[in-house]
Write a protein that holds these residues in place. Sequence first.
Motif, PDB file in Angstrom:
ATOM      1  N   PHE A 172      34.798  33.728  26.380  1.00 33.06           N
ATOM      2  CA  PHE A 172      35.042  32.950  25.543  1.00 33.06           C
ATOM      3  C   PHE A 172      33.988  32.024  24.738  1.00 33.06           C
ATOM      4  CE2 PHE A 172      36.454  28.707  23.405  1.00 33.06           C
ATOM      5  CZ  PHE A 172      37.375  29.225  22.456  1.00 33.06           C
ATOM      6  N   ALA A 173      33.167  31.530  25.624  1.00 29.46           N
ATOM      7  CA  ALA A 173      32.158  30.537  25.178  1.00 29.46           C
ATOM      8  C   ALA A 173      30.879  31.219  24.826  1.00 29.46           C
ATOM      9  CB  ALA A 173      31.826  29.452  26.201  1.00 29.46           C
ATOM     10  N   GLY A 174      30.888  32.754  24.721  1.00 29.41           N
ATOM     11  CA  GLY A 174      29.831  33.547  24.389  1.00 29.41           C
ATOM     12  C   GLY A 174      28.691  33.576  25.466  1.00 29.41           C
ATOM     13  N   ALA A 175      28.867  33.302  26.765  1.00 29.34           N
ATOM     14  CA  ALA A 175      27.910  33.366  27.602  1.00 29.34           C
ATOM     15  C   ALA A 175      27.489  34.953  27.866  1.00 29.34           C
ATOM     16  CB  ALA A 175      28.241  32.649  29.213  1.00 29.34           C
ATOM     17  N   PHE A 176      28.705  35.928  27.617  1.00 25.60           N
ATOM     18  CA  PHE A 176      28.297  37.298  27.754  1.00 25.60           C
ATOM     19  C   PHE A 176      29.357  37.797  26.809  1.00 25.60           C
ATOM     20  CE2 PHE A 176      30.067  35.901  32.198  1.00 25.60           C
ATOM     21  CZ  PHE A 176      31.391  36.191  31.752  1.00 25.60           C
ATOM     22  N   SER A 177      29.169  39.220  26.660  1.00 30.16           N
ATOM     23  CA  SER A 177      29.912  39.756  25.745  1.00 30.16           C
ATOM     24  C   SER A 177      31.519  40.367  26.362  1.00 30.16           C
ATOM     25  CB  SER A 177      29.512  41.259  25.420  1.00 30.16           C
ATOM     26  OG  SER A 177      29.232  42.037  26.327  1.00 30.16           O
ATOM     27  N   PHE A 178      32.520  40.478  25.687  1.00 32.26           N
ATOM     28  CA  PHE A 178      33.696  40.942  26.140  1.00 32.26           C
ATOM     29  C   PHE A 178      33.505  42.075  27.231  1.00 32.26           C
ATOM     30  CE2 PHE A 178      37.045  44.070  25.963  1.00 32.26           C
ATOM     31  CZ  PHE A 178      38.139  43.432  26.538  1.00 32.26           C
ATOM     32  N   GLU A 179      32.833  43.022  26.747  1.00 31.99           N
ATOM     33  CA  GLU A 179      32.261  44.400  27.632  1.00 31.99           C
ATOM     34  C   GLU A 179      31.631  44.253  28.776  1.00 31.99           C
ATOM     35  OE1 GLU A 179      32.621  45.310  23.148  1.00 31.99           O
ATOM     36  OE2 GLU A 179      31.701  43.974  24.301  1.00 31.99           O
ATOM     37  N   ASP A 180      30.651  43.214  28.905  1.00 31.78           N
ATOM     38  CA  ASP A 180      29.930  42.959  30.057  1.00 31.78           C
ATOM     39  C   ASP A 180      30.797  42.151  31.142  1.00 31.78           C
ATOM     40  OD1 ASP A 180      27.603  44.297  29.216  1.00 31.78           O
ATOM     41  OD2 ASP A 180      26.709  42.469  28.684  1.00 31.78           O
ATOM     42  N   GLY A 181      31.589  41.003  30.630  1.00 35.57           N
ATOM     43  CA  GLY A 181      32.453  40.471  31.372  1.00 35.57           C
ATOM     44  C   GLY A 181      33.374  41.146  32.081  1.00 35.57           C
ATOM     45  N   LEU A 182      34.105  42.269  31.321  1.00 35.13           N
ATOM     46  CA  LEU A 182      34.946  43.222  31.817  1.00 35.13           C
ATOM     47  C   LEU A 182      34.289  43.857  32.955  1.00 35.13           C
ATOM     48  CD1 LEU A 182      37.564  44.228  32.169  1.00 35.13           C
ATOM     49  CD2 LEU A 182      37.221  45.841  30.245  1.00 35.13           C
ATOM     50  N   LYS A 183      33.232  44.316  32.698  1.00 41.53           N
ATOM     51  CA  LYS A 183      32.352  45.099  33.918  1.00 41.53           C
ATOM     52  C   LYS A 183      32.066  44.210  34.963  1.00 41.53           C
ATOM     53  CE  LYS A 183      30.018  48.186  30.521  1.00 41.53           C
ATOM     54  NZ  LYS A 183      28.794  48.325  29.764  1.00 41.53           N
ATOM     55  N   LEU A 184      31.839  43.010  34.790  1.00 37.26           N
ATOM     56  CA  LEU A 184      31.539  41.868  36.056  1.00 37.26           C
ATOM     57  C   LEU A 184      32.952  41.896  36.679  1.00 37.26           C
ATOM     58  CD1 LEU A 184      29.259  39.372  34.424  1.00 37.26           C
ATOM     59  CD2 LEU A 184      28.794  40.984  36.171  1.00 37.26           C
ATOM     60  N   VAL A 185      34.109  41.604  35.939  1.00 38.42           N
ATOM     61  CA  VAL A 185      35.341  41.222  36.380  1.00 38.42           C
ATOM     62  C   VAL A 185      35.809  42.572  37.182  1.00 38.42           C
ATOM     63  CG1 VAL A 185      37.851  41.226  36.004  1.00 38.42           C
ATOM     64  CG2 VAL A 185      36.064  39.635  35.121  1.00 38.42           C
ATOM     65  N   LYS A 186      35.541  43.800  36.826  1.00 37.81           N
ATOM     66  CA  LYS A 186      35.946  44.987  37.452  1.00 37.81           C
ATOM     67  C   LYS A 186      35.178  45.070  38.907  1.00 37.81           C
ATOM     68  CE  LYS A 186      35.793  50.063  36.994  1.00 37.81           C
ATOM     69  NZ  LYS A 186      35.107  50.412  37.973  1.00 37.81           N
ATOM     70  N   LEU A 187      34.114  44.998  38.838  1.00 34.31           N
ATOM     71  CA  LEU A 187      33.112  45.037  40.036  1.00 34.31           C
ATOM     72  C   LEU A 187      33.619  43.824  40.965  1.00 34.31           C
ATOM     73  CD1 LEU A 187      29.457  45.690  40.733  1.00 34.31           C
ATOM     74  CD2 LEU A 187      30.174  43.579  41.534  1.00 34.31           C
ATOM     75  N   ARG A 188      33.600  42.563  40.537  1.00 37.28           N
ATOM     76  CA  ARG A 188      34.176  41.555  41.332  1.00 37.28           C
ATOM     77  C   ARG A 188      35.421  41.966  42.175  1.00 37.28           C
ATOM     78  NH1 ARG A 188      37.622  36.787  40.845  1.00 37.28           N
ATOM     79  NH2 ARG A 188      36.650  34.834  41.593  1.00 37.28           N
ATOM     80  N   GLY A 189      36.482  42.347  41.567  1.00 38.73           N
ATOM     81  CA  GLY A 189      38.029  43.023  42.223  1.00 38.73           C
ATOM     82  C   GLY A 189      37.578  43.742  43.053  1.00 38.73           C
ATOM     83  N   GLU A 190      36.593  44.736  42.844  1.00 36.25           N
ATOM     84  CA  GLU A 190      36.564  45.784  44.024  1.00 36.25           C
ATOM     85  C   GLU A 190      35.912  45.349  44.915  1.00 36.25           C
ATOM     86  OE1 GLU A 190      35.888  49.362  40.649  1.00 36.25           O
ATOM     87  OE2 GLU A 190      34.271  48.651  41.378  1.00 36.25           O
ATOM     88  N   ALA A 191      34.703  44.463  44.714  1.00 35.39           N
ATOM     89  CA  ALA A 191      34.006  44.060  46.077  1.00 35.39           C
ATOM     90  C   ALA A 191      34.693  43.047  46.703  1.00 35.39           C
ATOM     91  CB  ALA A 191      33.012  43.218  45.447  1.00 35.39           C
ATOM     92  N   MET A 192      35.727  42.158  46.171  1.00 32.59           N
ATOM     93  CA  MET A 192      36.591  41.246  47.104  1.00 32.59           C
ATOM     94  C   MET A 192      37.446  42.259  47.536  1.00 32.59           C
ATOM     95  SD  MET A 192      37.195  38.194  44.194  1.00 32.59           S
ATOM     96  CE  MET A 192      38.216  37.206  45.097  1.00 32.59           C
ATOM     97  N   GLN A 193      37.939  43.289  47.072  1.00 28.45           N
ATOM     98  CA  GLN A 193      39.131  44.160  47.896  1.00 28.45           C
ATOM     99  C   GLN A 193      38.405  44.810  49.194  1.00 28.45           C
ATOM    100  OE1 GLN A 193      42.267  44.817  46.999  1.00 28.45           O
ATOM    101  NE2 GLN A 193      42.378  45.436  48.997  1.00 28.45           N
TER     102      GLN A 193
END
Length: 374
Positions: A172-193
């Motif tokens: 939301f604050a523009g630190a990264f794009s929606f797309e890049d954020g989603l890719k990071l979140v996807k990887l984060r979820g997989e890594a934590m699992q």
Amino acid sequence: MSCSLVFHSVSPKSVSMNSSGLNCSSLAGFKNGIRRFRIKNLDNTRVSMSVSVGSQNTVNDALFSDYRPTHAFLFPGQGAQTVGMGTEAQNVSAASALFKKANAILGFDLLDICINGPKEKLDSTVLSQPAIYVTSLAAVEILRAREGGQCLIESIDVTCGLSLGEYTALAFAGAFSFEDGLKLVKLRGEAMQEASDAANSAMVSVIGLDSEKVQKLCDAANEEVDEGDKVQIANFLCPGNYAVSGGVKGIEAVEAKAKSFKARMMVRLAVAGAFHTRFMESAVSRLEAALAATEIKTPRIPVISNVDAQPHADPGTIKKILARQVTSPVQWEMTLKALLSKGLKKSYELGPGKVIAGIIKRIDKGADIETISA
């Protein structure tokens, strides 16, 4: 309506008050694409410093240290998911478009899982994290489509999120794009699992005790288990509600001793493992690699970190903080208390559920918070 979540700086204009009582002309901190803040130098005198949003130049990480919040966006974390979320987003084209973008990035129909479940599938770490991220940012677009919504969005001068929600706040604050954020979140979820699958661990909420007593409860439990099962406070949520993470034997010891410490209730959390502890260490290297390959910019407004309850401006520091976040206790109580003590007037919880609204009311019954669901 554009579905872009890159919120550009705006030049101050004379705008009449909207239905929310906000005046867009008050956003005078932006000028010519530059956001200006006040910071302290080493001899405590006041100096003015500016930075182009998204600049690749070296950024003083203390740029936002003297922030004075008035209106905040707060984003939920894992556990807020519920079957049916995302339904309202289909009535707003920009919100609906985010789910379509997400489907292309993730390779499956995220909206179908959000709306139809099943619950067990939606609750999984690898799915709940991207689901909450997308639904929360869809809520921003739902708000934008309302009368006076854009003006309200422009009034937001600080943001933060609970654990996973920190990624939403940064997007939301523009630190990264929606797309890049989603890719990071996807990887984060997989890594934590994966980290959770590698260890027999769990989390439990301790209800009715202050943090000092919860720490003593953890200490007592740790005296009875091996090093590999030791526990710690992982989420400092609000007075009377702290989450403890650790090995299953350690969690069982906490549950067994809770009554003697006069805990009112113990709630085993439906998560994959001991989040925000050393049990997530194996996820850090994957996150570090992904963050290193991601363009992160200076946020346009302060984003308060879960790790130290402070805003960070330097992209390199933000990357390090995000990598540390999965193994560090969540300082949510400290974050909310800091916002309120600095003069926060109103906050908005955007995304599924009302968990954050409940937490902030436990800290300050008079806190003004509105929930915007999707």
